[in-house]
Design an enzyme around this catalytic site. Structure first.
Site, short mmCIF file in Angstrom:
data_model
loop_
_atom_site.label_atom_id
_atom_site.label_comp_id
_atom_site.label_asym_id
_atom_site.label_seq_id
_atom_site.Cartn_x
_atom_site.Cartn_y
_atom_site.Cartn_z
N ASP A 54 0.82 -1.21 0.00
CA ASP A 54 0.00 0.00 0.00
C ASP A 54 0.86 1.26 0.00
O ASP A 54 2.07 1.21 0.20
CB ASP A 54 -0.97 -0.01 1.19
CG ASP A 54 -0.34 -0.54 2.48
OD1 ASP A 54 0.90 -0.57 2.56
OD2 ASP A 54 -1.09 -0.92 3.39
N ASP A 83 -7.61 -2.46 14.21
CA ASP A 83 -9.00 -2.72 13.78
C ASP A 83 -9.10 -4.01 12.96
O ASP A 83 -10.15 -4.29 12.37
CB ASP A 83 -9.54 -1.53 12.96
CG ASP A 83 -8.77 -1.30 11.67
OD1 ASP A 83 -7.81 -2.07 11.38
OD2 ASP A 83 -9.11 -0.36 10.93
N HIS A 88 -7.31 -4.80 10.27
CA HIS A 88 -7.04 -4.69 8.82
C HIS A 88 -5.76 -5.40 8.41
O HIS A 88 -4.82 -5.52 9.20
CB HIS A 88 -7.03 -3.22 8.35
CG HIS A 88 -5.86 -2.39 8.79
ND1 HIS A 88 -5.96 -1.03 9.04
CD2 HIS A 88 -4.55 -2.69 9.01
CE1 HIS A 88 -4.78 -0.55 9.37
NE2 HIS A 88 -3.91 -1.54 9.37
N GLU A 124 -9.72 -1.79 5.38
CA GLU A 124 -10.37 -1.41 6.64
C GLU A 124 -11.67 -2.20 6.83
O GLU A 124 -12.17 -2.80 5.87
CB GLU A 124 -10.65 0.09 6.61
CG GLU A 124 -9.40 0.95 6.47
CD GLU A 124 -8.53 1.00 7.73
OE1 GLU A 124 -8.44 -0.01 8.45
OE2 GLU A 124 -7.93 2.06 7.99
C1 F6R Z 1 1.44 -1.56 6.09
C2 F6R Z 1 0.12 -2.14 6.22
C3 F6R Z 1 -0.66 -2.13 7.49
C4 F6R Z 1 0.20 -2.44 8.72
C5 F6R Z 1 -0.64 -2.39 9.98
C6 F6R Z 1 0.19 -2.56 11.23
O1 F6R Z 1 1.96 -1.71 4.79
O2 F6R Z 1 -0.35 -2.61 5.25
O3 F6R Z 1 -1.69 -3.07 7.41
O4 F6R Z 1 0.77 -3.70 8.57
O5 F6R Z 1 -1.33 -1.17 10.06
O6 F6R Z 1 1.05 -1.50 11.37
P1 F6R Z 1 2.14 -1.45 12.54
O7 F6R Z 1 3.14 -2.50 12.23
O8 F6R Z 1 2.73 -0.07 12.44
O9 F6R Z 1 1.41 -1.68 13.80
#
Ligand code: F6R
Length: 262
Positions: A67, A136, A138, A143
């Site tokens: 992403d 959440d 995801h 989301e």
């Molecule tokens: C990042 C992504 C997100 C993160 C998730 C956890 O490329 O796709 O899904 O993996 O938000 O983020 P952290 O590791 O910062 O808690």
């Protein structure tokens, strides 16, 4: 789902890195799906360490990131492009021409999303997709409410994610509202998925993803339908699992994750 529980975040990250390294040893031209965020930083550090020791060659590896924020130029310090170069690409020998991230600045975002899917197909598909989970539930920026069949597209971030990611931007107001993200369907097409989660703040999301019903409200739960999904956790992230003892018992009679890929 294979659930591996390590004592702490550091050893969970090393396990994830060794799993990726084992794939690259076996298939030097592997296509890796990569993630950003706080969680994988030590996984990338371990891959860099192995590379510096001469034990890991990325010269034929192709990468696709999950992403990118919409509207952040690549050179912005919080773009995922900058993150990946700072934390990983600048320290290993991945060919720049084989590095792919969604383009959040494209003038035609819908076309850029379709092109991204096509590039993944042209590369032969993703061999192993590294994932993190949001509080959440995801995966990537899929989301709650995202279609479990979704493909790469523009997605609005939800309020919880904006709050979570404010730590990187200094304030909630500065966090972009939109992202370009691979869809749940795109992720499910990867031949293997590797979900790395550390920290007790993710324990509820982890329990929903692994032991809850499959639902678009927790998009990581779609991984229950994946044929080769491995989840690597530290004790904190595993602390809400009701079947933790079963996973540990199963793991005690399983081969090393490196061997799993062999
Ligand atoms: C990042 C992504 C997100 C993160 C998730 C956890 O490329 O796709 O899904 O993996 O938000 O983020 P952290 O590791 O910062 O808690």
């Amino acid at each position: 789902m294979r659930v591996i529980i390590r004592k702490n975040a550091e050893s969970a990250c090393v396990t994830a890195a060794r799993t990726i390294a084992a794939l690259v040893h076996r298939k030097p031209n592997a296509v890796l799906g990569l993630a950003t965020g706080g969680t994988p930083v030590n996984c990338y550090a371990e891959l860099i360490r192995l590379h510096r020791q001469g034990k890991l060659d990325f010269s034929n590896v192709t990468t696709f990131n999950l992403d990118e924020y919409v509207g952040l130029p690549r050179e912005h310090s919080q773009s995922f492009y900058s993150f990946m170069h700072d934390k990983f690409f600048n320290h290993v020998n991945v060919a720049p021409s084989r590095v792919h991230l969604p383009d959040g600045m494209a003038s035609d975002l819908a076309k850029a999303c379709d092109d991204y899917e096509q590039q993944i197909t042209d590369a032969g598909g993703i061999d192993l997709q590294l994932l993190g989970i949001g509080s959440d539930g995801h995966i990537a920026f899929n989301e709650p409410g995202s279609s479990l069949a979704s493909r790469t597209r523009v997605k609005t971030l939800c309020l919880e994610t904006i709050r979570d990611n404010a730590r990187f931007f200094g304030s909630e107001a500065a966090v972009p509202r939109l992202s370009v993200t691979m869809g749940v369907g795109s992720i499910m097409d990867a031949r293997r998925c590797l979900l790395l989660v550390t920290g007790a703040n993710k324990a509820a999301a982890v329990r929903s993803a692994i032991e809850g019903p499959i639902t678009s409200q927790v998009t990581a739960s779609a991984l229950q339908m994946h044929r080769f999904a491995t989840v690597v956790l530290d004790e904190g992230a595993a602390s809400w699992l009701t079947r933790k003892a079963d996973y540990q018992f199963a793991e005690s009679s399983m081969p090393d994750p490196d061997e799993l890929l062999g």
